[in-house]
Design an enzyme around this catalytic site. Structure first.
Site, PDB file in Angstrom:
ATOM      1  N   THR A 191      -4.007 -23.201   4.180  1.00  0.00           N
ATOM      2  CA  THR A 191      -2.819 -22.907   4.998  1.00  0.00           C
ATOM      3  C   THR A 191      -2.700 -21.392   5.171  1.00  0.00           C
ATOM      4  O   THR A 191      -1.804 -20.757   4.594  1.00  0.00           O
ATOM      5  CB  THR A 191      -1.553 -23.459   4.335  1.00  0.00           C
ATOM      6  OG1 THR A 191      -1.492 -22.983   2.970  1.00  0.00           O
ATOM      7  CG2 THR A 191      -1.542 -24.980   4.344  1.00  0.00           C
ATOM      8  N   HIS A 231      -1.766 -13.106  -0.961  1.00  0.00           N
ATOM      9  CA  HIS A 231      -3.016 -13.387  -0.253  1.00  0.00           C
ATOM     10  C   HIS A 231      -3.080 -14.824   0.255  1.00  0.00           C
ATOM     11  O   HIS A 231      -4.083 -15.227   0.834  1.00  0.00           O
ATOM     12  CB  HIS A 231      -4.222 -13.084  -1.150  1.00  0.00           C
ATOM     13  CG  HIS A 231      -4.492 -11.625  -1.306  1.00  0.00           C
ATOM     14  ND1 HIS A 231      -5.469 -11.119  -2.132  1.00  0.00           N
ATOM     15  CD2 HIS A 231      -3.904 -10.540  -0.735  1.00  0.00           C
ATOM     16  CE1 HIS A 231      -5.471  -9.792  -2.065  1.00  0.00           C
ATOM     17  NE2 HIS A 231      -4.524  -9.429  -1.225  1.00  0.00           N
ATOM     18  N   THR A 232      -2.011 -15.573   0.038  1.00  0.00           N
ATOM     19  CA  THR A 232      -1.929 -16.897   0.652  1.00  0.00           C
ATOM     20  C   THR A 232      -1.741 -16.792   2.160  1.00  0.00           C
ATOM     21  O   THR A 232      -1.887 -17.775   2.881  1.00  0.00           O
ATOM     22  CB  THR A 232      -0.772 -17.724   0.028  1.00  0.00           C
ATOM     23  OG1 THR A 232      -0.873 -19.082   0.457  1.00  0.00           O
ATOM     24  CG2 THR A 232       0.585 -17.167   0.418  1.00  0.00           C
ATOM     25  N   HIS A 267       0.826  -1.206   0.000  1.00  0.00           N
ATOM     26  CA  HIS A 267       0.000   0.000   0.000  1.00  0.00           C
ATOM     27  C   HIS A 267       0.860   1.255   0.000  1.00  0.00           C
ATOM     28  O   HIS A 267       0.439   2.295  -0.519  1.00  0.00           O
ATOM     29  CB  HIS A 267      -0.944  -0.005   1.202  1.00  0.00           C
ATOM     30  CG  HIS A 267      -2.117  -0.923   1.033  1.00  0.00           C
ATOM     31  ND1 HIS A 267      -3.419  -0.526   1.282  1.00  0.00           N
ATOM     32  CD2 HIS A 267      -2.197  -2.210   0.640  1.00  0.00           C
ATOM     33  CE1 HIS A 267      -4.248  -1.541   1.041  1.00  0.00           C
ATOM     34  NE2 HIS A 267      -3.519  -2.579   0.656  1.00  0.00           N
ATOM     35  N   ASP A 322       7.918   5.276  -0.252  1.00  0.00           N
ATOM     36  CA  ASP A 322       8.503   6.437   0.420  1.00  0.00           C
ATOM     37  C   ASP A 322       8.076   6.581   1.874  1.00  0.00           C
ATOM     38  O   ASP A 322       8.303   7.618   2.496  1.00  0.00           O
ATOM     39  CB  ASP A 322       8.144   7.719  -0.336  1.00  0.00           C
ATOM     40  CG  ASP A 322       6.637   7.971  -0.388  1.00  0.00           C
ATOM     41  OD1 ASP A 322       5.869   7.148   0.160  1.00  0.00           O
ATOM     42  OD2 ASP A 322       6.229   8.995  -0.971  1.00  0.00           O
ATOM     43  N   ASN A 373      -7.616   1.741   3.021  1.00  0.00           N
ATOM     44  CA  ASN A 373      -6.649   1.493   4.094  1.00  0.00           C
ATOM     45  C   ASN A 373      -7.247   1.385   5.485  1.00  0.00           C
ATOM     46  O   ASN A 373      -6.738   0.647   6.334  1.00  0.00           O
ATOM     47  CB  ASN A 373      -5.592   2.610   4.114  1.00  0.00           C
ATOM     48  CG  ASN A 373      -4.703   2.614   2.900  1.00  0.00           C
ATOM     49  OD1 ASN A 373      -4.505   1.586   2.265  1.00  0.00           O
ATOM     50  ND2 ASN A 373      -4.164   3.779   2.553  1.00  0.00           N
ATOM     51  N   PRO A 427      -5.929  -1.198  -5.586  1.00  0.00           N
ATOM     52  CA  PRO A 427      -7.072  -2.021  -6.003  1.00  0.00           C
ATOM     53  C   PRO A 427      -7.974  -2.355  -4.815  1.00  0.00           C
ATOM     54  O   PRO A 427      -7.507  -2.544  -3.697  1.00  0.00           O
ATOM     55  CB  PRO A 427      -6.404  -3.293  -6.548  1.00  0.00           C
ATOM     56  CG  PRO A 427      -5.023  -2.873  -6.932  1.00  0.00           C
ATOM     57  CD  PRO A 427      -4.640  -1.825  -5.931  1.00  0.00           C
TER      58      PRO A 427
END
Length: 343
Positions: free
Chosen positions: A261, A203-204, A76, A84, A104, A173
């Site tokens: 998992t 995203h695992t 993000h 930065d 966020n 996104p």
């Protein structure tokens, strides 16, 4: 003469146009940023990697979800103004930060973890290591600590003295976004479709809030599942018990984005997508979208070849970390406190 309007041709033309547009944009704004180097802190803070690794080990040991928090913070951060450290800035009277942007406000955690790392480094070598570099190193170590691949981290970023609430809402996104929109946001950052699919594999690990997957599980979830698989049927029932169709109180409920998992960095996320079990719409789009010929092939590849996924994820994370903020090299700083610009 008949015109071929098949989804594959439409997708190819759109992707070509998007790629050309963003390639032109990159060339117009290429300022020749100072290169990042692997030995940037070799003389000024030689123990920087060890300090960050020790703090991350403690954080992940206390709660494995901290690994996902660190990776998400880095992602993000880099999608807004480049890598930065702007994501770490708190709101002040004179500055509106990015933490309360819609993309966020409920999805980012781990800020205190970054505070601890910064405090340790300020004790070790005060005023030397930027918060932007801390985010980058911490994301790499987080992945390793839950079973993922290693990669070298180029360093030398400066911390911005600005943030952008507007770009946070615009560039990152969202959970219910369509495939072409997501692709365009990655291309805008100089990241390819291959990078997008590989980085989505993060995203695992990590969790999703009911608010972000409610539309999916009461929408097309059943359409993407194998109707003959009783385990898939049980899974959607479980998700709906976690996230009922109405009720604001339930919006905070969470589930693992990888239901096999969730605390291990592996390729089971891609296997989930092939079963139609992606929790977020933006994830399942990679495999199920009519326009997803290229992304579907990559999902299949990574589902059966974990080494290929690990290699591409490592390469793509380096590319992500190299999205720089040219302004920060000129007017940036090394913050003493990652939450506030220096006074």
């Amino acid at each position: 003469m008949a015109i071929d309007s098949s989804p594959s041709l439409v997708y190819g033309l759109l992707l070509l146009l998007l790629s050309a547009f963003f390639a032109l944009s990159q060339s117009l704004y290429d300022t020749g940023d100072p290169p990042l180097t692997l030995d940037y802190y070799a003389k000024t803070c030689p123990n920087v990697l060890q300090v960050v690794r020790k703090e991350m080990e403690c954080a992940v040991l206390s709660d494995p979800r901290n690994a996902a928090f660190a990776v998400r913070l880095h992602f993000h951060d880099c999608f807004v103004q480049g890598c930065d450290g702007s994501i770490l800035l708190d709101d002040t009277i004179t500055l509106q930060g990015e933490k309360k942007a819609s993309t966020n406000i409920h999805s980012l955690k781990g800020f205190r973890m970054m505070d601890r790392i910064k405090n340790s480094l300020e004790s070790e070598c005060p005023g030397i290591v930027s918060c932007a570099d801390i985010l980058t190193i911490a994301a790499r170590d987080a992945v390793i600590l839950v079973g993922g691949p290693y990669w070298e981290v180029p360093l030398g970023r400066k911390d911005s003295t600005t943030a952008s609430y507007e770009l946070a809402n615009q560039n990152i996104p969202s959970a219910n976004e369509g495939l072409l929109s997501i692709i365009s946001k990655f291309l805008y950052q100089g990241l390819s479709v291959t990078d997008m699919v590989a980085l989505s594999g993060a995203h695992t690990i990590g969790m999703a809030r009911c608010k972000n997957f409610r539309e999916r599980i009461y929408g097309d979830f059943e359409a993407t599942l194998d109707a003959n698989n009783p385990i898939s049927k049980m899974y959607i029932e479980k998700l709906r018990s976690i996230c009922p169709p109405i009720g604001k109180d339930a919006e905070k409920n969470i589930t693992g984005m990888d239901n096999v998992t969730p605390e291990v960095f592996d390729n089971s996320y891609f296997q989930m997508l092939m079963r139609g079990e992606g929790v977020l719409n933006s994830d399942q789009e990679l495999y199920s979208s009519l326009l997803g010929m290229e992304t579907r092939a990559l999902v299949k590849k990574y589902a059966v070849d974990p080494l290929a996924f690990f290699q591409q994820f490592s390469d793509s994370m380096v590319k992500l970390g190299n999205i720089t903020n040219s302004d920060s090299f000129l007017s940036g700083e090394v913050r003493k406190n990652c939450r506030f610009i220096n006074t």
